[in-house]
Design a protein around this motif. Structure first.
Motif, PDB file in Angstrom:
ATOM      1  N   LYS A  54       0.817  -1.219   0.000  1.00 20.58           N
ATOM      2  CA  LYS A  54       0.000   0.000   0.000  1.00 20.58           C
ATOM      3  C   LYS A  54       0.848   1.265   0.000  1.00 20.58           C
ATOM      4  CE  LYS A  54      -3.990   2.214   1.864  1.00 20.58           C
ATOM      5  NZ  LYS A  54      -4.310   3.032   2.961  1.00 20.58           N
ATOM      6  N   PRO A  55       1.833   1.431   0.903  1.00 17.46           N
ATOM      7  CA  PRO A  55       2.651   2.649   0.817  1.00 17.46           C
ATOM      8  C   PRO A  55       3.497   2.727  -0.454  1.00 17.46           C
ATOM      9  CG  PRO A  55       3.421   1.236   2.615  1.00 17.46           C
ATOM     10  CD  PRO A  55       2.172   0.641   2.073  1.00 17.46           C
ATOM     11  N   ALA A  56       3.889   1.578  -0.987  1.00 15.95           N
ATOM     12  CA  ALA A  56       4.650   1.576  -2.240  1.00 15.95           C
ATOM     13  C   ALA A  56       3.790   2.088  -3.390  1.00 15.95           C
ATOM     14  CB  ALA A  56       5.171   0.178  -2.550  1.00 15.95           C
ATOM     15  N   ILE A  57       2.552   1.637  -3.465  1.00 14.31           N
ATOM     16  CA  ILE A  57       1.635   2.101  -4.513  1.00 14.31           C
ATOM     17  C   ILE A  57       1.375   3.592  -4.366  1.00 14.31           C
ATOM     18  CG2 ILE A  57      -0.767   1.964  -5.321  1.00 14.31           C
ATOM     19  CD1 ILE A  57       0.868  -0.290  -6.422  1.00 14.31           C
ATOM     20  N   GLU A  58       1.182   4.055  -3.136  1.00 19.62           N
ATOM     21  CA  GLU A  58       0.962   5.488  -2.914  1.00 19.62           C
ATOM     22  C   GLU A  58       2.159   6.307  -3.387  1.00 19.62           C
ATOM     23  OE1 GLU A  58       0.074   5.658   1.256  1.00 19.62           O
ATOM     24  OE2 GLU A  58      -1.965   4.902   0.972  1.00 19.62           O
ATOM     25  N   ALA A  59       3.370   5.826  -3.103  1.00 22.02           N
ATOM     26  CA  ALA A  59       4.580   6.523  -3.557  1.00 22.02           C
ATOM     27  C   ALA A  59       4.670   6.507  -5.083  1.00 22.02           C
ATOM     28  CB  ALA A  59       5.820   5.874  -2.951  1.00 22.02           C
ATOM     29  N   GLY A  60       4.315   5.384  -5.700  1.00 22.54           N
ATOM     30  CA  GLY A  60       4.346   5.283  -7.158  1.00 22.54           C
ATOM     31  C   GLY A  60       3.344   6.201  -7.831  1.00 22.54           C
ATOM     32  N   ILE A  61       2.160   6.305  -7.272  1.00 26.58           N
ATOM     33  CA  ILE A  61       1.133   7.195  -7.833  1.00 26.58           C
ATOM     34  C   ILE A  61       1.599   8.645  -7.747  1.00 26.58           C
ATOM     35  CG2 ILE A  61      -1.187   8.103  -7.446  1.00 26.58           C
ATOM     36  CD1 ILE A  61      -1.961   5.239  -6.560  1.00 26.58           C
ATOM     37  N   GLU A  62       2.140   9.019  -6.611  1.00 25.47           N
ATOM     38  CA  GLU A  62       2.626  10.386  -6.424  1.00 25.47           C
ATOM     39  C   GLU A  62       3.750  10.711  -7.413  1.00 25.47           C
ATOM     40  OE1 GLU A  62       2.126  14.023  -4.994  1.00 25.47           O
ATOM     41  OE2 GLU A  62       0.932  12.312  -4.369  1.00 25.47           O
ATOM     42  N   ALA A  63       4.661   9.765  -7.611  1.00 26.93           N
ATOM     43  CA  ALA A  63       5.766   9.975  -8.553  1.00 26.93           C
ATOM     44  C   ALA A  63       5.261  10.100  -9.985  1.00 26.93           C
ATOM     45  CB  ALA A  63       6.771   8.833  -8.449  1.00 26.93           C
ATOM     46  N   ALA A  64       4.290   9.282 -10.362  1.00 26.94           N
ATOM     47  CA  ALA A  64       3.738   9.352 -11.720  1.00 26.94           C
ATOM     48  C   ALA A  64       3.037  10.687 -11.955  1.00 26.94           C
ATOM     49  CB  ALA A  64       2.772   8.194 -11.954  1.00 26.94           C
ATOM     50  N   LYS A  65       2.309  11.172 -10.952  1.00 31.64           N
ATOM     51  CA  LYS A  65       1.605  12.450 -11.097  1.00 31.64           C
ATOM     52  C   LYS A  65       2.572  13.621 -11.236  1.00 31.64           C
ATOM     53  CE  LYS A  65      -2.633  11.232  -8.660  1.00 31.64           C
ATOM     54  NZ  LYS A  65      -3.435  11.450  -7.460  1.00 31.64           N
ATOM     55  N   LYS A  66       3.742  13.521 -10.623  1.00 32.67           N
ATOM     56  CA  LYS A  66       4.722  14.608 -10.677  1.00 32.67           C
ATOM     57  C   LYS A  66       5.576  14.582 -11.941  1.00 32.67           C
ATOM     58  CE  LYS A  66       5.243  15.217  -5.720  1.00 32.67           C
ATOM     59  NZ  LYS A  66       6.160  15.093  -4.573  1.00 32.67           N
ATOM     60  N   THR A  67       5.489  13.511 -12.725  1.00 28.99           N
ATOM     61  CA  THR A  67       6.297  13.398 -13.937  1.00 28.99           C
ATOM     62  C   THR A  67       5.658  14.223 -15.050  1.00 28.99           C
ATOM     63  OG1 THR A  67       6.917  11.165 -13.292  1.00 28.99           O
ATOM     64  CG2 THR A  67       7.301  11.772 -15.577  1.00 28.99           C
ATOM     65  N   PRO A  68       6.405  15.171 -15.629  1.00 24.77           N
ATOM     66  CA  PRO A  68       5.850  16.021 -16.688  1.00 24.77           C
ATOM     67  C   PRO A  68       5.371  15.214 -17.891  1.00 24.77           C
ATOM     68  CG  PRO A  68       7.956  16.873 -15.925  1.00 24.77           C
ATOM     69  CD  PRO A  68       7.787  15.518 -15.306  1.00 24.77           C
ATOM     70  N   GLY A  69       4.182  15.536 -18.369  1.00 26.60           N
ATOM     71  CA  GLY A  69       3.632  14.891 -19.551  1.00 26.60           C
ATOM     72  C   GLY A  69       3.048  13.518 -19.325  1.00 26.60           C
ATOM     73  N   CYS A  70       3.025  13.051 -18.094  1.00 28.56           N
ATOM     74  CA  CYS A  70       2.509  11.717 -17.796  1.00 28.56           C
ATOM     75  C   CYS A  70       1.371  11.815 -16.788  1.00 28.56           C
ATOM     76  CB  CYS A  70       3.608  10.828 -17.229  1.00 28.56           C
ATOM     77  SG  CYS A  70       4.942  10.574 -18.395  1.00 28.56           S
ATOM     78  N   ALA A  71       0.612  10.758 -16.701  1.00 26.11           N
ATOM     79  CA  ALA A  71      -0.499  10.723 -15.751  1.00 26.11           C
ATOM     80  C   ALA A  71      -0.718   9.303 -15.273  1.00 26.11           C
ATOM     81  CB  ALA A  71      -1.771  11.245 -16.401  1.00 26.11           C
ATOM     82  N   GLU A  72      -1.175   9.173 -14.046  1.00 25.72           N
ATOM     83  CA  GLU A  72      -1.568   7.869 -13.509  1.00 25.72           C
ATOM     84  C   GLU A  72      -2.972   7.588 -14.021  1.00 25.72           C
ATOM     85  OE1 GLU A  72      -4.273   6.000 -10.777  1.00 25.72           O
ATOM     86  OE2 GLU A  72      -3.845   8.088 -10.420  1.00 25.72           O
ATOM     87  N   ILE A  73      -3.160   6.458 -14.686  1.00 28.51           N
ATOM     88  CA  ILE A  73      -4.460   6.097 -15.249  1.00 28.51           C
ATOM     89  C   ILE A  73      -5.293   5.343 -14.217  1.00 28.51           C
ATOM     90  CG2 ILE A  73      -5.659   4.825 -17.078  1.00 28.51           C
ATOM     91  CD1 ILE A  73      -4.044   7.205 -18.123  1.00 28.51           C
ATOM     92  N   SER A  74      -4.698   4.294 -13.654  1.00 23.15           N
ATOM     93  CA  SER A  74      -5.413   3.504 -12.650  1.00 23.15           C
ATOM     94  C   SER A  74      -4.413   2.738 -11.804  1.00 23.15           C
ATOM     95  CB  SER A  74      -6.401   2.538 -13.311  1.00 23.15           C
ATOM     96  OG  SER A  74      -5.700   1.593 -14.087  1.00 23.15           O
ATOM     97  N   TYR A  75      -4.904   2.211 -10.710  1.00 23.21           N
ATOM     98  CA  TYR A  75      -4.086   1.368  -9.841  1.00 23.21           C
ATOM     99  C   TYR A  75      -5.004   0.390  -9.124  1.00 23.21           C
ATOM    100  CZ  TYR A  75      -5.679   3.966  -5.757  1.00 23.21           C
ATOM    101  OH  TYR A  75      -6.467   4.532  -4.785  1.00 23.21           O
ATOM    102  N   TYR A  76      -4.414  -0.680  -8.634  1.00 16.31           N
ATOM    103  CA  TYR A  76      -5.205  -1.676  -7.915  1.00 16.31           C
ATOM    104  C   TYR A  76      -4.285  -2.489  -7.018  1.00 16.31           C
ATOM    105  CZ  TYR A  76      -9.058  -4.836  -7.011  1.00 16.31           C
ATOM    106  OH  TYR A  76     -10.038  -5.539  -6.398  1.00 16.31           O
ATOM    107  N   ILE A  77      -4.787  -2.868  -5.858  1.00 18.48           N
ATOM    108  CA  ILE A  77      -4.062  -3.726  -4.926  1.00 18.48           C
ATOM    109  C   ILE A  77      -4.891  -4.971  -4.671  1.00 18.48           C
ATOM    110  CG2 ILE A  77      -3.136  -3.936  -2.592  1.00 18.48           C
ATOM    111  CD1 ILE A  77      -2.739  -0.889  -2.612  1.00 18.48           C
TER     112      ILE A  77
END
Length: 101
Positions: A54-77
Motif C-alpha cells: 500500500k505505501p509503495a503504490i501510494e509513492a508510485g502514484i505520487e511519482a507518476a503524477k509529478k512526472t511532466p507529460g505523464c499521468a496515472e491512469i489507474s491502480y489496484y491492490i
C-alpha cells in the motif's frame, strides 16, 4: 505473512519508470512485471507484504503524477492473491525476479 500484488497503469513511459522507481525505493517490495498496456499506456506490478504494498503504490502514484507529460491512469491492490491468479498472470516470483527479503 500474506503477500499482495499492486499494479499501476500510467500514460507514457516516463511515468511508469518514475512509479517503479518510487515503489521499490519506498517499501520492501519486488518489481515482478512491467509492460505496455495499450495506446501508450504502461503497467508495472509489484509484490510484497500487504503492509508494504500500500505505501509503495501510494509513492508510485505520487511519482507518476509529478512526472511532466505523464499521468496515472489507474491502480489496484490485490491482498493475498489466490494461487490460480499466479498461474495465469505473470506475477509470480522466479529465478529472474526473486522475492525481496
Amino acid at each position: 505473512m500474506p503477500f499482495a500484488v499492486g499494479v499501476i497503469q500510467t500514460l507514457g513511459f516516463p511515468g511508469v519508470l518514475a512509479a517503479a522507481d518510487a515503489m521499490v525505493k519506498g517499501a520492501r517490495v519486488t518489481l515482478v512485471y512491467y509492460g505496455l498496456a495499450e495506446r501508450g499506456e504502461f503497467i508495472v506490478a509489484i509484490r510484497g507484504a500487504t503492509s508494504e504494498v500500500k505505501p509503495a503504490i501510494e509513492a508510485g502514484i505520487e511519482a507518476a503524477k509529478k512526472t511532466p507529460g505523464c499521468a496515472e491512469i489507474s491502480y489496484y491492490i490485490v491482498p493475498n492473491p489466490p494461487e490460480n491468479l499466479e498461474a495465469v498472470l505473470p506475477i509470480q516470483y522466479t529465478a529472474k525476479v526473486e522475492r525481496f527479503i
